[in-house]
Design a protein around this motif. Structure first.
Motif, short mmCIF file in Angstrom:
data_model
loop_
_atom_site.label_atom_id
_atom_site.label_comp_id
_atom_site.label_asym_id
_atom_site.label_seq_id
_atom_site.Cartn_x
_atom_site.Cartn_y
_atom_site.Cartn_z
N GLU A 28 53.39 55.70 86.99
CA GLU A 28 52.87 56.80 86.15
C GLU A 28 53.66 58.10 86.38
O GLU A 28 54.12 58.74 85.44
N THR A 29 53.83 58.46 87.66
CA THR A 29 54.52 59.71 87.99
C THR A 29 55.94 59.72 87.43
O THR A 29 56.39 60.70 86.84
N GLN A 30 56.65 58.60 87.64
CA GLN A 30 58.04 58.54 87.18
C GLN A 30 58.12 58.54 85.66
O GLN A 30 59.01 59.16 85.08
N ALA A 31 57.19 57.84 85.01
CA ALA A 31 57.21 57.79 83.55
C ALA A 31 56.96 59.19 82.96
O ALA A 31 57.62 59.59 82.00
N ARG A 32 56.05 59.96 83.57
CA ARG A 32 55.78 61.32 83.07
C ARG A 32 57.00 62.21 83.23
O ARG A 32 57.34 63.01 82.36
N LEU A 33 57.66 62.06 84.39
CA LEU A 33 58.88 62.82 84.66
C LEU A 33 59.91 62.56 83.55
O LEU A 33 60.53 63.47 83.00
N LEU B 48 54.68 58.98 75.02
CA LEU B 48 55.97 58.54 75.56
C LEU B 48 55.79 57.86 76.92
O LEU B 48 56.42 56.85 77.23
N THR B 49 54.88 58.42 77.73
CA THR B 49 54.62 57.83 79.05
C THR B 49 54.09 56.41 78.88
O THR B 49 54.53 55.48 79.57
N ALA B 50 53.17 56.25 77.94
CA ALA B 50 52.60 54.91 77.70
C ALA B 50 53.71 53.95 77.26
O ALA B 50 53.77 52.80 77.72
N TRP B 51 54.59 54.42 76.38
CA TRP B 51 55.69 53.57 75.91
C TRP B 51 56.60 53.15 77.07
O TRP B 51 56.93 51.98 77.24
N ILE B 52 56.98 54.13 77.89
CA ILE B 52 57.92 53.85 78.98
C ILE B 52 57.32 52.87 79.98
O ILE B 52 57.97 51.98 80.48
N ARG B 53 56.00 53.00 80.22
CA ARG B 53 55.36 52.13 81.22
C ARG B 53 55.17 50.72 80.69
O ARG B 53 55.31 49.75 81.43
#
Ligand code: HEC
Ligand code: HEC
Length: 300
Positions: A287-292, A264-269
């Motif tokens: 990265e930090t915001q996408a993981r959140l 999901l993080t990869a998708w959002i970024r």
């Protein structure tokens, strides 16, 4: 007592009718009435002053380095709307209501911590963006230092301070022949400074927010709510993109990525890297915001 209640009911009914019948002119060509305008200005002043003391300025705020870095940030982020000495704002911003003011006098109305607060948080319903996720803590204070130097800055000084990095030293010395080549060399250093990095995580908030609230804030501040309905996040009624709920139970996300924190993080970024034909743009999320956001989506 009954009279008060009756007046209250009448007032509420009047306000409801005012809204329902579309009496209020929401156009940006129709100005506020002068008393409304003045009231909004007072409300802004009071609201900012009440909150801004939580972030006192650094003791050595007004260094030359800060002013120079602030000039680069102002050139990259602010001048389009607010203009600068001898520089007009871009045409679109002249059509805004309220029109973005010239910030030459900003330090007459605001203390350094107020200017930091406004720049970091923006002003709701005015068109002034929040820069919390777009400027680092140091860059925010650099802009405040620059605003402090602005009232005494001439158009020539502003031009020299912010000469664009593409300009060769010859070009900038042509424009400002009085400057020695030594100072042109220095100016090049400023011009090379840029202010368009991704902020990985903003400086801590006072008072601190819970992780869930930070995620909700991140969705709003990265434009996700413009296209997605997200459980627990206030936003417009939109179906531009799919509703973001129940992702944990899915086979694939966006048809391709796995519904794990990493996927999901990869998708959002960078959704375009996963599927170049999908309509979701790459929005510059750290990265930090996408993981959140990914953790939030997997638990909602
Ligand atoms: C998209 C246009 C836009 C951009 C870009 C923008 N602003 Fe604004 N700004 C506004 C509007 C609109 C207002 C509200 C009207 C006003 O008071 O100027 C405002 C208000 C302000 C105010 C309060 C001014 C006052 O005295 O009421 C400050 C300070 C400010 N902006 C700083 C900045 C800084 C610093 C940047 C760059 C990091 C910036 N703005 C970028 C549109 C913009
Ligand atoms: C301009 C509109 C737009 C914006 C802004 C946007 N998205 Fe999307 N998003 C889409 C579209 C369209 C899809 C569907 C893509 C596909 O399946 O081909 C999508 C798909 C997704 C998916 C996969 C959903 C699913 O059901 O498979 C996730 C997760 C997602 N977006 C998260 C976000 C996040 C987080 C943000 C903010 C950083 C965001 N989106 C911003 C348009 C947008």
């Amino acid at each position: 007592m009954a009279a008060f209640a009756a007046a209250g009911v009448l007032g509420a009914a009047g306000a409801a009718a005012f809204v329902w019948f579309g009496v209020y002119d929401v156009s940006a060509t129709g100005p506020h009435l002068q008393p409304v305008h003045s009231l909004l200005e007072i409300a802004l002043q009071r609201a900012v002053q009440r909150r801004s003391d939580a972030h006192p300025p650094p003791r050595d705020l007004l260094t030359r380095e800060r002013v120079m870095q602030g000039a680069a940030c102002f050139r990259d982020r602010c001048v389009a709307c607010h203009g600068a000495p001898g520089v007009a704002p871009q045409a679109f911003s002249l059509g805004m209501q309220p029109v973005p003011s010239s910030l030459v006098e900003a330090t007459r109305h605001w203390r350094p911590q107020d200017l930091y607060w406004i720049t970091r948080n923006g002003i709701k319903m005015s068109g002034m963006p929040a820069w919390e996720y777009r400027l680092e803590e140091g860059e925010l204070w650099a802009i405040v230092a620059f605003l402090d130097a602005l009232p005494l800055m001439t158009p020539d000084q502003y031009r020299t301070l912010t000469a664009s990095p593409e300009q060769s030293p010859e070009q900038s010395s042509e424009k400002t022949p009085e400057k020695s080549s030594a100072s042109v060399g220095k100016v090049e250093g400023v011009a090379a400074a840029r202010c368009d990095g991704i902020v990985d995580a903003p400086a801590p908030l006072v008072p601190p927010l819970a992780t869930v609230e930070l995620a909700q804030r991140a969705f709003r501040q990265h434009g996700c709510t413009a296209c997605h309905t997200i459980p627990g996040v206030v936003g417009p009624d939109t179906s531009n993109g799919p509703r973001l709920s129940g992702l944990a139970g899915r086979d694939r996300i966006g048809g391709k990525a796995f519904p794990t924190e990493d996927g999901l993080t990869a998708w959002i970024r960078d959704p375009q890297a996963i599927d170049a034909h999908n309509a979701m743009p790459t929005l510059g999320v750290s990265e930090t915001q996408a993981r959140l956001m990914a953790r939030y989506l997997l638990s909602h």
